[in-house]
Every structure is written in C-alpha cells, then in structure tokens.
Design an enzyme around this catalytic site. Structure first.
Site, PDB file in Angstrom:
ATOM      1  CB  CYS A 273     -10.523 -11.848  16.535  1.00 40.65           C
ATOM      2  SG  CYS A 273     -11.803 -10.897  16.116  1.00 40.65           S
ATOM      3  CD  GLU A 274      -5.774 -15.488  15.875  1.00 41.67           C
ATOM      4  OE1 GLU A 274      -4.969 -15.643  16.966  1.00 41.67           O
ATOM      5  OE2 GLU A 274      -6.402 -16.570  15.714  1.00 41.67           O
TER       6      GLU A 274
ATOM      7  N   PRO B 115      14.707 -19.602  -7.911  1.00 40.62           N
ATOM      8  CG  PRO B 115      15.078 -17.679  -9.583  1.00 40.62           C
ATOM      9  CD  PRO B 115      15.050 -19.262  -9.372  1.00 40.62           C
TER      10      PRO B 115
HETATM   11  C1  LIG Z   1      10.866 -22.014  -1.349  1.00 43.17           C
HETATM   12  C2  LIG Z   1      11.653 -22.784  -2.070  1.00 43.17           C
HETATM   13  C3  LIG Z   1      12.515 -22.004  -3.184  1.00 43.17           C
HETATM   14  C4  LIG Z   1      12.452 -20.614  -3.184  1.00 43.17           C
HETATM   15  O1  LIG Z   1      13.000 -19.953  -2.543  1.00 43.17           O
HETATM   16  P1  LIG Z   1      12.954 -18.401  -2.424  1.00 43.17           P
HETATM   17  O2  LIG Z   1      13.761 -17.779  -1.231  1.00 43.17           O
HETATM   18  O3  LIG Z   1      11.892 -17.619  -2.635  1.00 43.17           O
HETATM   19  O4  LIG Z   1      13.980 -18.034  -3.606  1.00 43.17           O
HETATM   20  C5  LIG Z   1      13.180 -22.700  -3.901  1.00 43.17           C
HETATM   21  N1  LIG Z   1      13.382 -24.067  -3.848  1.00 43.17           N
HETATM   22  C6  LIG Z   1      12.627 -24.999  -2.800  1.00 43.17           C
HETATM   23  C7  LIG Z   1      12.955 -26.267  -2.880  1.00 43.17           C
HETATM   24  C8  LIG Z   1      11.934 -24.041  -2.010  1.00 43.17           C
HETATM   25  O5  LIG Z   1      11.198 -24.948  -1.118  1.00 43.17           O
END
Ligand SMILES: *Cc1c(COP(=O)(O)O)cnc(C)c1O
Length: 404
Positions: free
Chosen positions: A338-339, A269
């Site tokens: 500037c976007e 996570p």
């Molecule tokens: C980005 C990513 C996560 C984390 O995702 P969240 O939505 O921030 O929990 C976990 N595993 C992999 C392989 C990722 O690329």
C-alpha cells in the site's frame, strides 16, 4: 542468461523450473557471473595490484561473502553488524576497512579488538572518540581520514557522496589540519587517505577529478600514506545498452594522476562485483485494467527490492517465456504494498502476460536483499545460487513465525 525456444535460461537452468520448484519471489544468483566479474575486475587493475575490499552493504549474504573471500578479497564495512558478518564469513580482519559517518563507541571498540586493517574516520569528533578508546586500551590504532574531494560523480543525486554539501568526509583544509593533530597523538597511526564519491558512476572523468584532488592533498600534506583507498562506485549496464564504466580507462587515470605516489591502492567495489549476478523471479498475481495502462501486479514488492521506490532506479524486466504478441496497453509493473511508490517499471511494449506468468527483474544483486525489509509484515524472500547445473539455497525464505 538467454532465451532457448522462447524460454529464459540462467546458466543451464530454466527460470520457470526454478519458479515452480521454489515459491516466488526468488533471488537467483549466478556463480559463473560472479566469478567472471571478479576476474574481470582483478585483470583490469592488475598493474595497480590493489587490495580489493568488497562493499558488504551492497550484499551481505554470508554464502556470497564466503565465495568472494576465496578470490583474496577483503571487505569494506559500514556497521558493527557488517563487520561481524565479514569476520563470520572468514574474511581476514587485516583486509577489512571500516567506513561510515556515525560509528558508535562500541562499534569502534569492536573494530579495535578485532585488529582490522583501517578505521576510516570521517570527522574530527570521530577521531577524538577513536583516540579516547585507543588511549584507554593503550593500543595503537591504524586509521584513515576520508577526504571529501568536492567532486560531482554525475550519478543519481541520492547516491552521490563526494560533493561539499554531502555529509561524507572532510574538506581539504580540515584534512590537512587533522593530519597535524594525529601526528601528535600517542596511539593513533595515520595510514590512509580514503575517498568515495558515489555509486553507479559511468565515466572515468569524475574519477579523474577525484584523483586530482587526492593527489593535491597528498602533495600538500607531506605525509607518507601507506594506503590510498579510492572507494567503489563503478557503474554497471542496467539498461543493457553497453553503458558501463570502462575499468581499464579508470586504471590508466590512476596510474597517470597518482604516478609519483607509491601507496598501496585499496578499492571498495560493491555493485560492479555483485550487481548483475542476480535476478528476481516473481509471479504475476493479477493483470488489472487501468485507465491508460494495465497494472501487472506481482508477488514481489518494494520490501523485497527497494531500489526503484527509493531512488527511481531503472531495471530491465523480461518475461520468463515469450508468448506470441504484445500487450495492447503499456504495462506498469507494481507490487501489492500500500504505497504508490511500490512500482518497478513502466514499459510500453511488452510481450503479452497473463496471470500466473513469471517475470524477471534483472541485475538485482547489489542493494537488493541488503535493502530489503519486512514492511507490511512480508517475509524476506528465498535466495538461491546456480552453479552450472547445480542449485544451492543460500538463504531460506523467512518464516512468518519469525516475524511475530
Ligand atoms: C557504498 C560504498 C561503497 C560501494 O559502492 P558501489 O557503488 O557499490 O561500488 C564503497 N565505499 C563506501 C565508503 C561506500 O559507502
């Protein structure tokens, strides 16, 4: 965060006080919120007893990694740089997993030298590369294979990763073939099946589909996976209307669908741990009258916080103090860059703002500073952490001299 006498307070500290003490824009984290999220996550999955590897790409601030480590977290990294930072923060390499579709030979070699828990491979050619390096070093290497379960995560398309048209992982058929290949390899040990179908997922249903695909592959494979890495993606309540993933429901789905499996579960996570722990405090430079709306021009811009510009992500914006009365016209909150995509939100009814007021962009802890850049030669902002009534600087504002 709450209002007291119409003034916004984070933990026990007044936001206007912070804004004046330091110069805006400021990323301000709440340690209490971080701790609460971690304990809630752990409690929700207690029955599963997972290894939790924090996704470093969501936030790679060293001090934050050190705090998270204290709760027995490992790390999920997607580059050599992130791996180095995780190790520097003191995270045990035996709790680090390395994901990503394009690991270079030097990154693979570095990961092998550091004896991390798993390199999660995403293609046959990557497996061949890992094998080549393992053979040269005559070292056993623990790997996982990332399955692409062809599951729609029902999230913003730009952050969906588990459909067959996405670049991530390998499909079921290739997965099963790769197992046979790895079994014959002298130095590769297949320990893990990994998946990650996307981010900001709000329902347990896509996860159930994913779990069924995972279960099917495990049964067909006849292989005993020591680990099943289910990735991250758990969604949070950005609009503050109680729409977030119910972690307990997800836990029940895992128990129900993977019941005959006794692999150790890994989670990765990011957002659900760090997303709602931070606000971005920024000052109104000008209020510019527009045709149908007024532009509130802030001293924060897309380089500081890119999610709205990058994928139209929605974030709550609130004033640091509530004045009497509302704006006459709709407010469009924009940065000075500037976007035309340098824009945070358009809000119809907002408390009246005047120049030099401070406002707060909410829930910027995940993919906030980690996505920030120096575009327009703008220094990256200060990061502070509030712990009760204490304030700790966890990253200094970049100096312009560092950018020359
Ligand atoms: C980005 C990513 C996560 C984390 O995702 P969240 O939505 O921030 O929990 C976990 N595993 C992999 C392989 C990722 O690329």
């Amino acid at each position: 965060m709450k209002y007291k006498n119409n003034k916004l307070i984070i933990d026990r500290i007044n936001v206007d006080f912070l804004a004046k003490k330091f110069s805006t824009p400021i990323y301000c984290y709440s340690f209490n919120k971080l701790k609460k999220n971690i304990l809630h996550f752990k409690k929700s999955f207690q029955k599963i007893n997972p290894l939790i590897c924090f996704s470093v790409k969501s936030n790679s601030n060293l001090q934050i990694l050190r705090e998270i480590k204290k709760f027995d977290f490992g790390a999920d990294v997607v580059s050599g740089g992130e791996l180095m930072k995780a190790i520097k923060a003191g995270i045990n390499p035996k709790k680090i997993v390395f994901s990503g579709v394009g690991k270079t030979s030097s990154e693979i070699e570095y990961a092998i030298n550091k004896k991390i828990l798993l390199i999660n491979a995403e293609s046959k050619n990557e497996i061949l590369e890992i094998e080549k390096i393992a053979n040269l070093k005559k070292k056993n290497v623990n790997i996982g294979i990332r399955l692409n379960p062809n599951t729609d995560a029902k999230t913003i398309s730009q952050i969906s990763t588990g459909k067959k048209e996405n670049k991530f992982g390998v499909d079921e058929k290739k997965f099963l073939k790769l197992i046979d290949y790895i079994k014959k390899s002298r130095y590769l040990d297949l320990r893990c099946l990994s998946v990650h179908i996307g981010s900001q997922i709000l329902s347990h249903k896509p996860y159930e589909k994913m779990l069924k695909a995972v279960n099917r592959v495990i049964e067909k494979s006849n292989h005993n996976f020591e680990y099943v890495d289910l990735g991250g993606g758990m969604g949070i309540d950005y609009m503050h209307n109680n729409k977030r993933l119910n972690l307990k429901k997800y836990a029940l789905s895992i128990i129900k669908i993977l019941k005959r499996n006794n692999s150790k579960i890994i989670f990765e996570p990011g957002r659900s741990i760090i997303g709602n722990t931070a606000i971005l405090i920024t000052q109104v430079i000008y209020v510019k009258e527009g045709h149908k709306k007024d532009f509130v021009i802030l001293d924060a811009a897309m380089n500081d916080f890119m999610r709205p510009a990058l994928y139209n992500a929605e974030h709550k914006i609130i004033p640091s103090k509530k004045r009497n009365g509302f704006s006459k016209k709709t407010y469009e909150f924009v940065g000075p860059i500037c976007e035309s995509t340098d824009k945070f939100a358009t809000i119809k009814k907002f408390k009246k703002l005047i120049e030099k007021d401070f406002i707060v962009i909410c829930d910027v802890g995940a993919y906030g500073t980690s996505l920030s850049s120096n575009y327009n030669v703008r220094p990256k902002p200060l990061e502070i952490m509030v712990k009760g009534s204490k304030i700790q600087i966890i990253n200094k504002k970049q100096k312009l001299s560092e950018l020359m």
